[in-house]
Design a protein around this motif. Structure first.
Motif, PDB file in Angstrom:
ATOM      1  N   GLU A 166     -37.603 -47.121  77.427  1.00  0.00           N
ATOM      2  CA  GLU A 166     -38.863 -47.261  78.163  1.00  0.00           C
ATOM      3  C   GLU A 166     -39.975 -47.774  77.254  1.00  0.00           C
ATOM      4  N   THR A 167     -40.064 -47.211  76.058  1.00  0.00           N
ATOM      5  CA  THR A 167     -41.090 -47.667  75.113  1.00  0.00           C
ATOM      6  C   THR A 167     -40.871 -49.124  74.741  1.00  0.00           C
ATOM      7  N   MET A 168     -39.618 -49.485  74.489  1.00  0.00           N
ATOM      8  CA  MET A 168     -39.300 -50.864  74.115  1.00  0.00           C
ATOM      9  C   MET A 168     -39.781 -51.847  75.175  1.00  0.00           C
ATOM     10  N   GLN A 169     -39.549 -51.532  76.437  1.00  0.00           N
ATOM     11  CA  GLN A 169     -39.912 -52.463  77.505  1.00  0.00           C
ATOM     12  C   GLN A 169     -41.422 -52.646  77.630  1.00  0.00           C
ATOM     13  N   LYS A 170     -42.192 -51.648  77.229  1.00  0.00           N
ATOM     14  CA  LYS A 170     -43.647 -51.756  77.332  1.00  0.00           C
ATOM     15  C   LYS A 170     -44.234 -52.694  76.284  1.00  0.00           C
ATOM     16  N   ILE A 171     -43.528 -52.876  75.179  1.00  0.00           N
ATOM     17  CA  ILE A 171     -44.113 -53.581  74.042  1.00  0.00           C
ATOM     18  C   ILE A 171     -43.337 -54.826  73.628  1.00  0.00           C
ATOM     19  N   ILE A 172     -42.149 -55.010  74.160  1.00  0.00           N
ATOM     20  CA  ILE A 172     -41.244 -56.021  73.612  1.00  0.00           C
ATOM     21  C   ILE A 172     -41.820 -57.430  73.655  1.00  0.00           C
ATOM     22  N   ASP A 173     -42.562 -57.768  74.688  1.00  0.00           N
ATOM     23  CA  ASP A 173     -43.113 -59.123  74.787  1.00  0.00           C
ATOM     24  C   ASP A 173     -44.121 -59.423  73.686  1.00  0.00           C
ATOM     25  N   LYS A 174     -44.739 -58.392  73.116  1.00  0.00           N
ATOM     26  CA  LYS A 174     -45.749 -58.593  72.086  1.00  0.00           C
ATOM     27  C   LYS A 174     -45.155 -58.713  70.685  1.00  0.00           C
ATOM     28  N   GLU A 187     -43.990 -54.634  48.687  1.00  0.00           N
ATOM     29  CA  GLU A 187     -43.344 -54.617  47.375  1.00  0.00           C
ATOM     30  C   GLU A 187     -41.832 -54.432  47.450  1.00  0.00           C
ATOM     31  N   SER A 188     -41.296 -54.185  48.619  1.00  0.00           N
ATOM     32  CA  SER A 188     -39.854 -53.977  48.762  1.00  0.00           C
ATOM     33  C   SER A 188     -39.088 -55.268  48.496  1.00  0.00           C
ATOM     34  N   PRO A 189     -37.991 -55.207  47.711  1.00  0.00           N
ATOM     35  CA  PRO A 189     -37.166 -56.398  47.490  1.00  0.00           C
ATOM     36  C   PRO A 189     -36.268 -56.712  48.687  1.00  0.00           C
ATOM     37  N   LEU A 190     -36.231 -55.811  49.670  1.00  0.00           N
ATOM     38  CA  LEU A 190     -35.387 -55.990  50.844  1.00  0.00           C
ATOM     39  C   LEU A 190     -36.235 -55.953  52.110  1.00  0.00           C
ATOM     40  N   PRO A 191     -35.795 -56.647  53.168  1.00  0.00           N
ATOM     41  CA  PRO A 191     -36.483 -56.491  54.451  1.00  0.00           C
ATOM     42  C   PRO A 191     -36.347 -55.055  54.942  1.00  0.00           C
ATOM     43  N   LEU A 192     -37.387 -54.557  55.596  1.00  0.00           N
ATOM     44  CA  LEU A 192     -37.410 -53.168  56.042  1.00  0.00           C
ATOM     45  C   LEU A 192     -37.506 -53.094  57.559  1.00  0.00           C
ATOM     46  N   ILE A 193     -36.765 -52.136  58.122  1.00  0.00           N
ATOM     47  CA  ILE A 193     -36.908 -51.805  59.530  1.00  0.00           C
ATOM     48  C   ILE A 193     -37.371 -50.356  59.616  1.00  0.00           C
ATOM     49  N   VAL A 194     -38.044 -50.017  60.693  1.00  0.00           N
ATOM     50  CA  VAL A 194     -38.621 -48.680  60.835  1.00  0.00           C
ATOM     51  C   VAL A 194     -38.050 -48.018  62.074  1.00  0.00           C
ATOM     52  N   LYS A 195     -37.643 -46.766  61.927  1.00  0.00           N
ATOM     53  CA  LYS A 195     -36.984 -46.036  63.009  1.00  0.00           C
ATOM     54  C   LYS A 195     -37.879 -44.918  63.546  1.00  0.00           C
ATOM     55  N   GLY A 196     -37.745 -44.695  64.856  1.00  0.00           N
ATOM     56  CA  GLY A 196     -38.397 -43.556  65.472  1.00  0.00           C
ATOM     57  C   GLY A 196     -39.669 -43.889  66.205  1.00  0.00           C
ATOM     58  N   ILE A 197     -39.859 -45.165  66.560  1.00  0.00           N
ATOM     59  CA  ILE A 197     -41.098 -45.562  67.220  1.00  0.00           C
ATOM     60  C   ILE A 197     -41.040 -45.181  68.693  1.00  0.00           C
ATOM     61  N   ILE A 198     -42.040 -44.457  69.145  1.00  0.00           N
ATOM     62  CA  ILE A 198     -42.105 -44.045  70.543  1.00  0.00           C
ATOM     63  C   ILE A 198     -43.447 -44.421  71.164  1.00  0.00           C
ATOM     64  N   ASN A 199     -44.406 -44.810  70.305  1.00  0.00           N
ATOM     65  CA  ASN A 199     -45.730 -45.214  70.780  1.00  0.00           C
ATOM     66  C   ASN A 199     -45.871 -46.725  70.611  1.00  0.00           C
ATOM     67  N   PRO A 200     -46.100 -47.475  71.681  1.00  0.00           N
ATOM     68  CA  PRO A 200     -46.221 -48.938  71.573  1.00  0.00           C
ATOM     69  C   PRO A 200     -47.267 -49.389  70.563  1.00  0.00           C
ATOM     70  N   LYS A 201     -48.362 -48.636  70.426  1.00  0.00           N
ATOM     71  CA  LYS A 201     -49.401 -49.018  69.471  1.00  0.00           C
ATOM     72  C   LYS A 201     -48.875 -48.952  68.035  1.00  0.00           C
ATOM     73  N   ASP A 202     -48.015 -47.965  67.754  1.00  0.00           N
ATOM     74  CA  ASP A 202     -47.416 -47.870  66.422  1.00  0.00           C
ATOM     75  C   ASP A 202     -46.563 -49.097  66.124  1.00  0.00           C
ATOM     76  N   ALA A 203     -45.835 -49.562  67.125  1.00  0.00           N
ATOM     77  CA  ALA A 203     -44.976 -50.731  66.931  1.00  0.00           C
ATOM     78  C   ALA A 203     -45.800 -51.949  66.532  1.00  0.00           C
ATOM     79  N   VAL A 204     -46.919 -52.163  67.197  1.00  0.00           N
ATOM     80  CA  VAL A 204     -47.782 -53.303  66.879  1.00  0.00           C
ATOM     81  C   VAL A 204     -48.323 -53.185  65.458  1.00  0.00           C
ATOM     82  N   LYS A 205     -48.766 -51.983  65.069  1.00  0.00           N
ATOM     83  CA  LYS A 205     -49.284 -51.779  63.719  1.00  0.00           C
ATOM     84  C   LYS A 205     -48.223 -52.079  62.663  1.00  0.00           C
TER      85      LYS A 205
END
Length: 737
Positions: free
Chosen positions: A647-655, A602-620
């Motif tokens: 370190e977290t970024m490198q584990k998930i970035i390809d996905k 419902e947001s009128p703007l694109p959203l980014i999310v900060k504080g991700i440290i778990n790769p599974k959270d990033a996918v969700k």
């Protein structure tokens, strides 16, 4: 009796026409809105009048003609064809019809007329509103290009590769259009030719075909051209055929014509046709240097109703024009111009900025700082001389006058006494356990891990790669950034920093300092407060016309969060962030991916999310629809056993990389650190503590100083590694120890 030529425009591109007219024994009456325009000094009769003011120019031309007869009207290198045609019509002088001039100065009218004659060109749609552009994007697909219909110099032109960029690109194009009219068209891939021609008694004389050098995507900045083209002859013939057919279709029967022709996999297509000689120094400099033909003299003859004269090429040389683009900052000194002119083959050096000017990485053709023109017998020699000339001209930038690292640190030490030690090496050792405060959790190991992970990588230089015009810039959903750095959000001033700033004051400082340095800052809702009021975010954003990234805590609830995002949207903010890495037991709302998905949807703007440290959270989160993810361990302030964001970024970035903006935060201090983050796959890097310390040291100027210093360090690393643009920064440029 000595004849009189009226020249519309008195800038650097029209100056050769004024001088050549006088060499031909003509009197010159010259118009320009800028009383300090260089050409007015050479005019016999200077008149202050805008080149775009058609009625005003006709009026002064008629008045002047009563006293001294005007025998012809011309312009060079500026979109004043309609003004020229109106004066020609009013004074019954040789020229094209008014409707022809309109079709060659308005891109929509041009495209419609070309379509009527089946001239190859991109698919296009006329747009007046944001909804029109959205509808056009659905038909065109990505990528497509948006332009103001009635401007030149690539002002407001932008390539759009994803939907999140459309609003920014629309507003940018709209503001660059005098009438607010926009055209959206399919993107044409392939090399581009710049073609000049003269038209006399229905015959089209080709007077120059050059390779255009277009850089700085997603914008279209011409950083030079090479005369003549080096494309295969069959491709050139096809381009010339399309160009000539377009000139005839538009009804250009006399005078000059210039065209930008794209050579695509489907054949040549029209980018643009204008009823004037080209700008960019081609008609006045590179073509004459390359052939010995005085093209402007011939064009003046036609404007007077005379044959163009001898257009036979006297010799065949290669001439090159290259732009001078020093980076971003305030111009402190301009050096090396005479040295550049002494280089073999360099013919001209033009510097268009002045000491004290603020310059940025260009997003259009009017934002460059100068040009070097060189000529030689071969393409390689001419390019070498031009590039060496660009390198020799030194436009020295100084961001904040007398401010320096020592003074900044001294001031910060005084301001932050008892809060931060302002260590020369900000590595988390001194402030371990300083919570609340500037430090980190426990023994500070999570903070130090950020630093250690970065130090585990080295950078590989490339001594054999020659580059010029290094572009450190990128864009954030269309917002131009001079460096891929975003200021990280820092809040809770009272709790953490003894109120040395209040929230509103600090937010103003970082927003304005980041914008001054050509990038953007994030600001954040206070996490340990139950107060839903966010005036300390809204008011600073309002002062800077929405140029910032506000982060909100969705734990305040869906309704409150969406209301805050809506407020930001109304201010002109282009994206918002959500901070979800910290849950407070004081808040009733639960944060989960389904709940967040409703806010995202419902947001009128694109959203980014900060504080991700778990790769599974990033996918969700990506599955839920977020447009960007910030990988961060919050400076080690949550748990001392956290991995680093890198370190977290490198584990998930390809996905997640393909469609998702990837930002990394934690331990970044220098231009070398930024380079490593980009090489490992990040699109942008966040920096927090060093900017906070810079703000304490000298507020807005301190923030700007620190960001500019990082930017220059980053530029130097790109130079040493042979990377001209960010997309060339890859993992093979670094090595893990």
């Amino acid at each position: 009796m000595q004849k009189m030529i009226m020249i519309i425009g008195a800038g650097i591109l029209q100056l050769p026409a004024i001088k050549i007219a006088k060499e031909m024994g003509l009197y010159t009456v010259v118009t320009d809105y800028n009383k300090n325009a260089i050409g007015l000094k050479y005019a016999d009769y200077p008149i202050i009048m805008s080149t775009r003011d058609v009625d005003g120019t006709v009026r002064v031309a008629k008045e002047f003609n009563k006293v001294r007869k005007i025998d012809g009207v011309i312009t060079v290198g500026t979109d004043a064809s309609l003004t020229v045609a109106a004066v020609q019509h009013a004074l019954d002088l040789p020229g094209n019809r008014i409707d022809v001039a309109e079709a060659t100065t308005n891109k929509i009218k041009m495209r419609k007329r070309l379509k009527e004659h089946s001239i190859p060109q991109p698919e296009f749609y006329s747009c007046w509103s944001y909804d029109d552009v959205q509808e056009a994007s659905n038909k065109l697909g990505f990528p497509f290009v948006i332009k103001p219909a009635d401007n030149m110099g690539a002002r407001g032109v932008m390539k759009i590769e994803k939907s999140e960029v459309i609003r920014f690109a629309y507003e940018r194009a709209k503001s660059a259009s005098p009438r607010g009219e926009i055209i959206a068209e399919s993107f044409m891939d392939g090399p581009e030719l710049s073609i000049d021609a003269l038209v006399w008694k229905g015959k089209i004389y080709i007077t120059g075909v050059a390779d255009r050098i277009i850089e700085f995507p997603p914008y279209f900045v011409e950083t030079g051209h090479i005369m003549p083209t080096n494309l295969p002859i069959e491709q050139v013939k096809n381009a010339l055929k399309v160009f000539k057919n377009a000139v005839r279709a538009l009804g250009i029967e006399i005078g000059a014509a210039k065209g930008d022709i794209k050579v695509t996999s489907e054949g040549a297509k029209v980018g643009e046709i204008a009823s004037r000689l080209s700008g960019g120094f081609m008609s006045a400099y590179t073509y004459p240097y390359s052939t010995g033909v005085n093209l402007i003299r011939a064009a003046i003859n036609i404007a007077l109703g005379l044959p163009p004269g001898d257009l036979t090429e006297k010799f065949h040389r290669v001439s090159v024009e290259r732009a001078i683009i020093p980076g971003s900052g305030t111009v402190k000194r301009i050096e090396g111009v005479e040295d550049a002119l002494s280089i073999n083959g360099v013919k001209n050096v033009f510097v268009t900025c002045n000491i004290g000017d603020t310059v940025h990485i260009p997003t259009s053709n009017v934002e460059k700082c100068g040009n070097v023109i060189a000529v030689a017998d071969t393409r390689e020699e001419a390019l070498h001389s031009a590039n060496l000339g660009v390198k020799t001209v030194r436009i020295v930038l100084s961001d904040e006058g007398e401010l320096n690292d020592g003074l900044l640190r001294k001031n910060a030490l005084l301001k932050l006494s008892g809060i931060c030690s302002v260590c020369r090496n900000c590595d988390g050792n001194e402030c371990a356990g300083w919570l609340p405060g500037i430090g980190s959790k426990g023994d500070g190991s999570a903070f130090r891990r950020n630093i250690t992970v970065l130090k585990n990588y080295g950078i590989l230089s490339s001594s054999l790669t020659k580059i010029d015009n290094i572009n450190t810039g990128t864009d954030l959903f269309g917002i131009p950034l001079d460096v891929p750095v975003v200021v990280a959000p820092i809040s809770n001033m009272k709790r953490n920093f003894q109120s040395i700033f209040d929230e509103r004051e600090y937010n103003k400082i970082v927003l304005k300092g980041a914008k001054k340095a050509g990038t953007i800052a994030s600001i954040s809702q206070m996490e340990y407060s139950m107060d839903e009021a966010v005036d300390y975010i809204i008011d600073p954003l309002k002062e800077i016309y929405g140029h910032g990234i506000p982060f909100f805590n969705p734990a305040f609830g869906e309704t409150t969060t969406l209301k805050n995002i809506e407020k930001c949207f109304e201010l002109g903010v282009k994206l918002c962030g959500l901070t979800i890495d910290l849950k407070s037991t004081d808040m009733d709302s639960l944060i989960d991916d389904k709940w967040l998905a409703r806010i995202i949807r419902e947001s009128p703007l694109p959203l980014i999310v900060k504080g991700i440290i778990n790769p599974k959270d990033a996918v969700k989160l990506v599955d839920a629809g977020v447009k960007g993810v910030v990988f961060s361990n919050r400076g080690g302030r949550i748990l001392q056993s956290y991995p680093s964001g890198l370190e977290t970024m490198q584990k998930i970035i390809d996905k997640i990389k393909t469609e998702t903006l990837v930002i990394v935060d934690g331990g970044f201090r220098s231009g070398e650190d930024i380079f490593k983050g980009i090489a490992l796959g990040a699109d942008l890097v966040m920096i927090g503590r060093p900017i906070f310390i810079a703000a304490a040291g000298s507020e807005i100027d301190g923030v700007s100083f620190r960001l500019n210093r990082i930017k220059e360090e980053f530029r130097e690393v790109m130079r040493v590694t042979g990377c001209k643009i960010l997309s060339e920064i890859s993992k093979d440029k670094i090595i893990k120890f």
